[in-house]
Design an enzyme around this catalytic site. Sequence first.
Site, PDB file in Angstrom:
ATOM      1  N   ASP A  54      84.097  57.911  35.795  1.00  0.00           N
ATOM      2  CA  ASP A  54      83.384  59.164  35.473  1.00  0.00           C
ATOM      3  C   ASP A  54      82.887  59.968  36.685  1.00  0.00           C
ATOM      4  O   ASP A  54      81.728  60.415  36.693  1.00  0.00           O
ATOM      5  CB  ASP A  54      82.188  58.862  34.549  1.00  0.00           C
ATOM      6  CG  ASP A  54      82.594  58.263  33.205  1.00  0.00           C
ATOM      7  OD1 ASP A  54      83.790  58.061  32.985  1.00  0.00           O
ATOM      8  OD2 ASP A  54      81.691  57.979  32.388  1.00  0.00           O
ATOM      9  N   ASP A  74      84.613  60.775  30.931  1.00  0.00           N
ATOM     10  CA  ASP A  74      83.755  60.955  29.759  1.00  0.00           C
ATOM     11  C   ASP A  74      84.204  62.251  29.091  1.00  0.00           C
ATOM     12  O   ASP A  74      84.326  63.286  29.772  1.00  0.00           O
ATOM     13  CB  ASP A  74      82.299  61.035  30.256  1.00  0.00           C
ATOM     14  CG  ASP A  74      81.278  60.522  29.252  1.00  0.00           C
ATOM     15  OD1 ASP A  74      81.560  59.523  28.551  1.00  0.00           O
ATOM     16  OD2 ASP A  74      80.183  61.114  29.181  1.00  0.00           O
ATOM     17  N   HIS A 102      83.623  64.295  25.610  1.00  0.00           N
ATOM     18  CA  HIS A 102      82.968  64.438  24.307  1.00  0.00           C
ATOM     19  C   HIS A 102      83.344  65.748  23.621  1.00  0.00           C
ATOM     20  O   HIS A 102      83.368  66.810  24.275  1.00  0.00           O
ATOM     21  CB  HIS A 102      81.450  64.439  24.479  1.00  0.00           C
ATOM     22  CG  HIS A 102      80.891  63.203  25.097  1.00  0.00           C
ATOM     23  ND1 HIS A 102      81.120  61.942  24.586  1.00  0.00           N
ATOM     24  CD2 HIS A 102      80.080  63.019  26.181  1.00  0.00           C
ATOM     25  CE1 HIS A 102      80.473  61.045  25.328  1.00  0.00           C
ATOM     26  NE2 HIS A 102      79.849  61.671  26.310  1.00  0.00           N
ATOM     27  N   HIS A 154      78.607  66.313  19.917  1.00  0.00           N
ATOM     28  CA  HIS A 154      78.718  64.848  19.873  1.00  0.00           C
ATOM     29  C   HIS A 154      77.387  64.202  19.486  1.00  0.00           C
ATOM     30  O   HIS A 154      76.317  64.711  19.845  1.00  0.00           O
ATOM     31  CB  HIS A 154      79.159  64.328  21.259  1.00  0.00           C
ATOM     32  CG  HIS A 154      79.547  62.885  21.245  1.00  0.00           C
ATOM     33  ND1 HIS A 154      78.717  61.894  21.707  1.00  0.00           N
ATOM     34  CD2 HIS A 154      80.673  62.270  20.802  1.00  0.00           C
ATOM     35  CE1 HIS A 154      79.338  60.730  21.562  1.00  0.00           C
ATOM     36  NE2 HIS A 154      80.529  60.932  21.026  1.00  0.00           N
ATOM     37  N   HIS A 162      76.874  67.159  27.699  1.00  0.00           N
ATOM     38  CA  HIS A 162      77.587  66.916  28.963  1.00  0.00           C
ATOM     39  C   HIS A 162      79.039  66.556  28.681  1.00  0.00           C
ATOM     40  O   HIS A 162      79.374  66.092  27.599  1.00  0.00           O
ATOM     41  CB  HIS A 162      76.912  65.769  29.753  1.00  0.00           C
ATOM     42  CG  HIS A 162      77.030  64.456  29.060  1.00  0.00           C
ATOM     43  ND1 HIS A 162      76.189  64.062  28.045  1.00  0.00           N
ATOM     44  CD2 HIS A 162      77.921  63.444  29.198  1.00  0.00           C
ATOM     45  CE1 HIS A 162      76.544  62.878  27.600  1.00  0.00           C
ATOM     46  NE2 HIS A 162      77.602  62.476  28.274  1.00  0.00           N
ATOM     47  N   LYS A 213      87.214  58.677  27.152  1.00  0.00           N
ATOM     48  CA  LYS A 213      86.360  57.915  26.235  1.00  0.00           C
ATOM     49  C   LYS A 213      85.219  58.796  25.775  1.00  0.00           C
ATOM     50  O   LYS A 213      84.888  59.784  26.433  1.00  0.00           O
ATOM     51  CB  LYS A 213      85.821  56.670  26.939  1.00  0.00           C
ATOM     52  CG  LYS A 213      85.001  57.028  28.163  1.00  0.00           C
ATOM     53  CD  LYS A 213      84.548  55.815  28.922  1.00  0.00           C
ATOM     54  CE  LYS A 213      83.713  56.193  30.117  1.00  0.00           C
ATOM     55  NZ  LYS A 213      82.492  56.936  29.805  1.00  0.00           N
ATOM     56  N   CYS A 261      77.741  53.737  32.495  1.00  0.00           N
ATOM     57  CA  CYS A 261      79.177  53.518  32.291  1.00  0.00           C
ATOM     58  C   CYS A 261      79.770  52.452  33.215  1.00  0.00           C
ATOM     59  O   CYS A 261      80.629  51.683  32.793  1.00  0.00           O
ATOM     60  CB  CYS A 261      79.919  54.837  32.370  1.00  0.00           C
ATOM     61  SG  CYS A 261      79.511  55.884  30.935  1.00  0.00           S
TER      62      CYS A 261
HETATM   63  C1  VGL Z   1      77.365  58.263  31.195  1.00  0.00           C
HETATM   64  C2  VGL Z   1      75.492  58.753  29.972  1.00  0.00           C
HETATM   65  C3  VGL Z   1      76.246  59.426  29.032  1.00  0.00           C
HETATM   66  C4  VGL Z   1      77.951  57.611  32.404  1.00  0.00           C
HETATM   67  C5  VGL Z   1      78.143  58.921  30.262  1.00  0.00           C
HETATM   68  O1  VGL Z   1      79.069  57.998  32.820  1.00  0.00           O
HETATM   69  O2  VGL Z   1      77.295  56.701  32.965  1.00  0.00           O
HETATM   70  N1  VGL Z   1      76.041  58.184  31.032  1.00  0.00           N
HETATM   71  N2  VGL Z   1      77.569  59.504  29.192  1.00  0.00           N
HETATM   72 ZN    ZN Z   2      78.685  60.753  27.883  1.00  0.00          ZN
END
Ligand code: VGL
Ligand code: ZN
Length: 198
Positions: A9, A47, A49, A53, A82, A107, A152
């Site tokens: 990510d 990431d 979404h 979401h 996000h 994901k 993550c």
């Molecule tokens: C993440 C919070 C929400 C991450 C992703 O990549 O750590 N944290 N979505």
């Molecule tokens: Zn996320």
Amino acid sequence: MTQALIVIDVQNDFCPGGALAVAEGDAIVPGVNALMAQFPAVILTQDWHPAGHSSFASSHDGAAPFSVVQMPYGPQVLWPDHCIQGTQGAAFHAGLNTDRADLIIRKGYNPAIDSYSAFFENDHTTPTGLEGYLRTRGITDLTMVGLATDFCVNYSAVDAAKLGFKVTVRVDLCRAIDLDGSLAAALQGMRDAGVTLA
Ligand code: VGL
Ligand code: ZN
């Protein structure tokens, strides 16, 4: 060829100026690019979404970002909007060497379930397909870097160790959100799962 680098990510929304900015999130980019040269396989996660979401505070009436709600699969932190599919925030940091990626795994696309881990959604049951990809390529050893250490990266490393992969997290090439001690808890949880912190 048994080793892969998994880059978690490294996206604009997790870098300074982004919707869910991680302090110094962008500082890891040069080191991550350099590390790619040492691995025969490089995999990126993203990431990804849909708008609205269920992990977004804005989808829950009156809920504040960073509060926690009970979802059918367990507790869920509610985040600022996000990494919405197709937006600049969801794009990789412009400095990341995405050309080296053999696979980009997305994901968090299921509207009803978040997915911190690169292996399973937050119900800990629904697979992303990454395990099958790695096993069919004969990859057994994983090194992980990226954002965020305590979400993550943590969930991905612990799931990988549980699945029997040999996992190293390069914590110098990760940065954390650190919500209410989540970083310390994540580091301990990874150690307990048999992850090597380097
Ligand atoms: C993440 C919070 C929400 C991450 C992703 O990549 O750590 N944290 N979505
Ligand atoms: Zn996320």
